[in-house]
Design a protein around this motif. Structure first.
Motif, PDB file in Angstrom:
ATOM      1  N   ALA A  17       0.858  -1.190   0.000  1.00 37.53           N
ATOM      2  CA  ALA A  17       0.000   0.000   0.000  1.00 37.53           C
ATOM      3  C   ALA A  17       0.890   1.235   0.000  1.00 37.53           C
ATOM      4  N   LEU A  18       0.363   2.343  -0.516  1.00 36.46           N
ATOM      5  CA  LEU A  18       1.121   3.586  -0.466  1.00 36.46           C
ATOM      6  C   LEU A  18       1.464   3.888   0.984  1.00 36.46           C
ATOM      7  N   ALA A  19       2.716   4.172   1.213  1.00 32.94           N
ATOM      8  CA  ALA A  19       3.170   4.370   2.588  1.00 32.94           C
ATOM      9  C   ALA A  19       2.592   5.648   3.167  1.00 32.94           C
ATOM     10  N   ALA A  20       2.122   5.531   4.384  1.00 28.72           N
ATOM     11  CA  ALA A  20       1.714   6.720   5.119  1.00 28.72           C
ATOM     12  C   ALA A  20       2.959   7.288   5.797  1.00 28.72           C
ATOM     13  N   ASP A  21       2.877   8.516   6.251  1.00 29.83           N
ATOM     14  CA  ASP A  21       4.027   9.177   6.864  1.00 29.83           C
ATOM     15  C   ASP A  21       3.932   9.092   8.377  1.00 29.83           C
ATOM     16  N   GLU A  22       5.078   8.848   9.023  1.00 26.29           N
ATOM     17  CA  GLU A  22       5.135   8.733  10.468  1.00 26.29           C
ATOM     18  C   GLU A  22       5.681  10.023  11.079  1.00 26.29           C
ATOM     19  N   PHE A  23       4.952  10.560  12.049  1.00 24.42           N
ATOM     20  CA  PHE A  23       5.311  11.802  12.736  1.00 24.42           C
ATOM     21  C   PHE A  23       5.505  11.515  14.228  1.00 24.42           C
ATOM     22  N   ARG A  24       6.293  12.375  14.881  1.00 23.91           N
ATOM     23  CA  ARG A  24       6.506  12.288  16.332  1.00 23.91           C
ATOM     24  C   ARG A  24       6.135  13.608  16.995  1.00 23.91           C
ATOM     25  N   PHE A  25       5.747  13.534  18.268  1.00 24.90           N
ATOM     26  CA  PHE A  25       5.375  14.734  19.017  1.00 24.90           C
ATOM     27  C   PHE A  25       6.456  15.797  18.969  1.00 24.90           C
ATOM     28  N   GLU A  52       4.891  10.416  25.003  1.00 23.14           N
ATOM     29  CA  GLU A  52       5.513  10.093  23.719  1.00 23.14           C
ATOM     30  C   GLU A  52       4.468   9.419  22.859  1.00 23.14           C
ATOM     31  N   GLY A  53       4.702   9.445  21.574  1.00 19.26           N
ATOM     32  CA  GLY A  53       3.716   8.835  20.697  1.00 19.26           C
ATOM     33  C   GLY A  53       4.081   8.968  19.246  1.00 19.26           C
ATOM     34  N   THR A  54       3.328   8.251  18.452  1.00 23.41           N
ATOM     35  CA  THR A  54       3.552   8.221  17.015  1.00 23.41           C
ATOM     36  C   THR A  54       2.225   8.439  16.297  1.00 23.41           C
ATOM     37  N   ILE A  67      -2.927   6.658  15.595  1.00 21.65           N
ATOM     38  CA  ILE A  67      -2.097   7.326  16.603  1.00 21.65           C
ATOM     39  C   ILE A  67      -1.993   6.440  17.834  1.00 21.65           C
ATOM     40  N   GLU A  68      -0.813   6.442  18.424  1.00 24.10           N
ATOM     41  CA  GLU A  68      -0.571   5.789  19.708  1.00 24.10           C
ATOM     42  C   GLU A  68       0.144   6.784  20.607  1.00 24.10           C
ATOM     43  N   VAL A  69      -0.325   6.893  21.851  1.00 22.19           N
ATOM     44  CA  VAL A  69       0.253   7.849  22.799  1.00 22.19           C
ATOM     45  C   VAL A  69       0.395   7.166  24.150  1.00 22.19           C
ATOM     46  N   SER A  70       1.522   7.396  24.809  1.00 21.44           N
ATOM     47  CA  SER A  70       1.667   6.990  26.205  1.00 21.44           C
ATOM     48  C   SER A  70       1.996   8.233  27.021  1.00 21.44           C
ATOM     49  N   ILE A  71       1.383   8.340  28.185  1.00 18.52           N
ATOM     50  CA  ILE A  71       1.520   9.511  29.047  1.00 18.52           C
ATOM     51  C   ILE A  71       2.053   9.069  30.403  1.00 18.52           C
ATOM     52  N   ASP A  72       3.081   9.744  30.875  1.00 13.61           N
ATOM     53  CA  ASP A  72       3.637   9.502  32.201  1.00 13.61           C
ATOM     54  C   ASP A  72       2.702  10.131  33.228  1.00 13.61           C
ATOM     55  N   ALA A  73       1.977   9.285  33.966  1.00  9.68           N
ATOM     56  CA  ALA A  73       0.970   9.799  34.906  1.00  9.68           C
ATOM     57  C   ALA A  73       1.598  10.657  35.994  1.00  9.68           C
ATOM     58  N   ALA A  74       2.843  10.363  36.369  1.00  5.83           N
ATOM     59  CA  ALA A  74       3.507  11.132  37.430  1.00  5.83           C
ATOM     60  C   ALA A  74       3.867  12.541  36.987  1.00  5.83           C
ATOM     61  N   SER A  75       3.772  12.805  35.675  1.00  4.83           N
ATOM     62  CA  SER A  75       4.121  14.144  35.178  1.00  4.83           C
ATOM     63  C   SER A  75       2.971  15.128  35.294  1.00  4.83           C
ATOM     64  N   ILE A  76       1.918  14.756  36.023  1.00  5.34           N
ATOM     65  CA  ILE A  76       0.777  15.651  36.211  1.00  5.34           C
ATOM     66  C   ILE A  76       1.244  16.948  36.877  1.00  5.34           C
ATOM     67  N   ASP A  77       0.692  18.068  36.422  1.00  8.95           N
ATOM     68  CA  ASP A  77       1.131  19.374  36.911  1.00  8.95           C
ATOM     69  C   ASP A  77      -0.059  20.325  36.988  1.00  8.95           C
ATOM     70  N   THR A  78      -0.369  20.755  38.212  1.00 10.65           N
ATOM     71  CA  THR A  78      -1.423  21.754  38.425  1.00 10.65           C
ATOM     72  C   THR A  78      -0.853  23.060  38.977  1.00 10.65           C
ATOM     73  N   PHE A 103      -3.240   5.638  24.995  1.00  8.19           N
ATOM     74  CA  PHE A 103      -4.336   5.748  24.026  1.00  8.19           C
ATOM     75  C   PHE A 103      -3.850   5.155  22.717  1.00  8.19           C
ATOM     76  N   LYS A 104      -4.646   4.261  22.156  1.00  7.68           N
ATOM     77  CA  LYS A 104      -4.326   3.655  20.860  1.00  7.68           C
ATOM     78  C   LYS A 104      -5.576   3.709  19.999  1.00  7.68           C
ATOM     79  N   SER A 105      -5.478   4.392  18.882  1.00  8.27           N
ATOM     80  CA  SER A 105      -6.655   4.547  18.027  1.00  8.27           C
ATOM     81  C   SER A 105      -7.071   3.211  17.421  1.00  8.27           C
ATOM     82  N   THR A 106      -8.378   3.058  17.269  1.00  4.59           N
ATOM     83  CA  THR A 106      -8.939   1.872  16.624  1.00  4.59           C
ATOM     84  C   THR A 106      -9.732   2.230  15.367  1.00  4.59           C
ATOM     85  N   LYS A 107     -10.078   3.516  15.236  1.00  5.65           N
ATOM     86  CA  LYS A 107     -10.872   3.942  14.079  1.00  5.65           C
ATOM     87  C   LYS A 107     -10.717   5.447  13.899  1.00  5.65           C
TER      88      LYS A 107
END
Length: 193
Positions: A17-25, A52-54, A67-78, A103-107
């Motif tokens: 398939a035509l390649a899609a492009d991969e981006f980073r945050f 981090e994520g792609t 899209i796939e994203v992982s978030i460091d929960a300890a990095s919460i900042d108020t 978060f990992k997209s399914t659709k």
């Protein structure tokens, strides 16, 4: 004739398939924030500083993007360290036992005019439930000051019921519905021609 058509169809299916492009945050231009009611007196605001994520962007068919994203929960900042420590405790994010949210997209649905509906699995506190993001694809273009970089910019919104993931401390006095706002840019190097 039928054999020829079948052979052509099989050959086409075998082509990549035509390649899609991969981006980073681009962390310098990304905000992952939340807003929640505090006892009816005000809205508490905060954000997560480490993630981090792609993004895989298929511009020919946005529905094939992901899209796939992982978030460091300890990095919460108020901006309130004592409050942040309470949010990191077992009362809320329990970062000692659940350090990462995912978060990992399914659709991906292309609604037209740069609007997308992105459905995915969101994992927090060891539980996974579907979440739908309302997304605006703001702009995809070479960076005006860094011509070797292409930027994809998005805005996204959703609302989560935190009790679905077992985060029910003080609910509903402290709101159970959490508004999520994301402003983000993703980068990729433009291949040399």
């Amino acid at each position: 004739m039928k054999r020829t058509l079948l052979a052509l169809a099989l050959a086409a299916a075998a082509l990549p398939a035509l390649a899609a492009d991969e981006f980073r945050f681009d962390a310098g231009h990304t905000y992952i924030g939340f807003e929640i009611d505090h006892l009816g007196f005000s809205r508490t605001l905060g954000e997560f500083l480490k993630y981090e994520g792609t993004l895989v962007l298929d511009r020919e068919n946005l529905a094939r993007s992901s899209i796939e994203v992982s978030i460091d929960a300890a990095s919460i900042d108020t901006d309130q360290e004592d409050f942040d420590e309470h949010l990191r405790s077992a009362d809320f994010f329990d970062v000692a036992n659940h350090p990462t949210m995912r978060f990992k997209s399914t659709k991906v649905e292309d609604l037209g005019n740069g609007r997308l509906k992105v459905t995915g699995d969101f994992t927090m506190l060891g539980k996974t439930h579907p979440v739908v993001l309302d997304v605006s694809m703001n702009k995809v273009a070479p960076h005006p000051f860094r011509p070797t970089i292409e930027v994809a910019g998005f805005s996204a919104r959703t609302t989560l019921d935190r009790t679905q993931w077992g985060m029910d401390k003080y609910a509903p006095a402290v709101g159970k519905d959490v508004s999520i706002r994301i402003e983000t840019e993703f980068n990729r190097p433009i291949p040399a021609q």
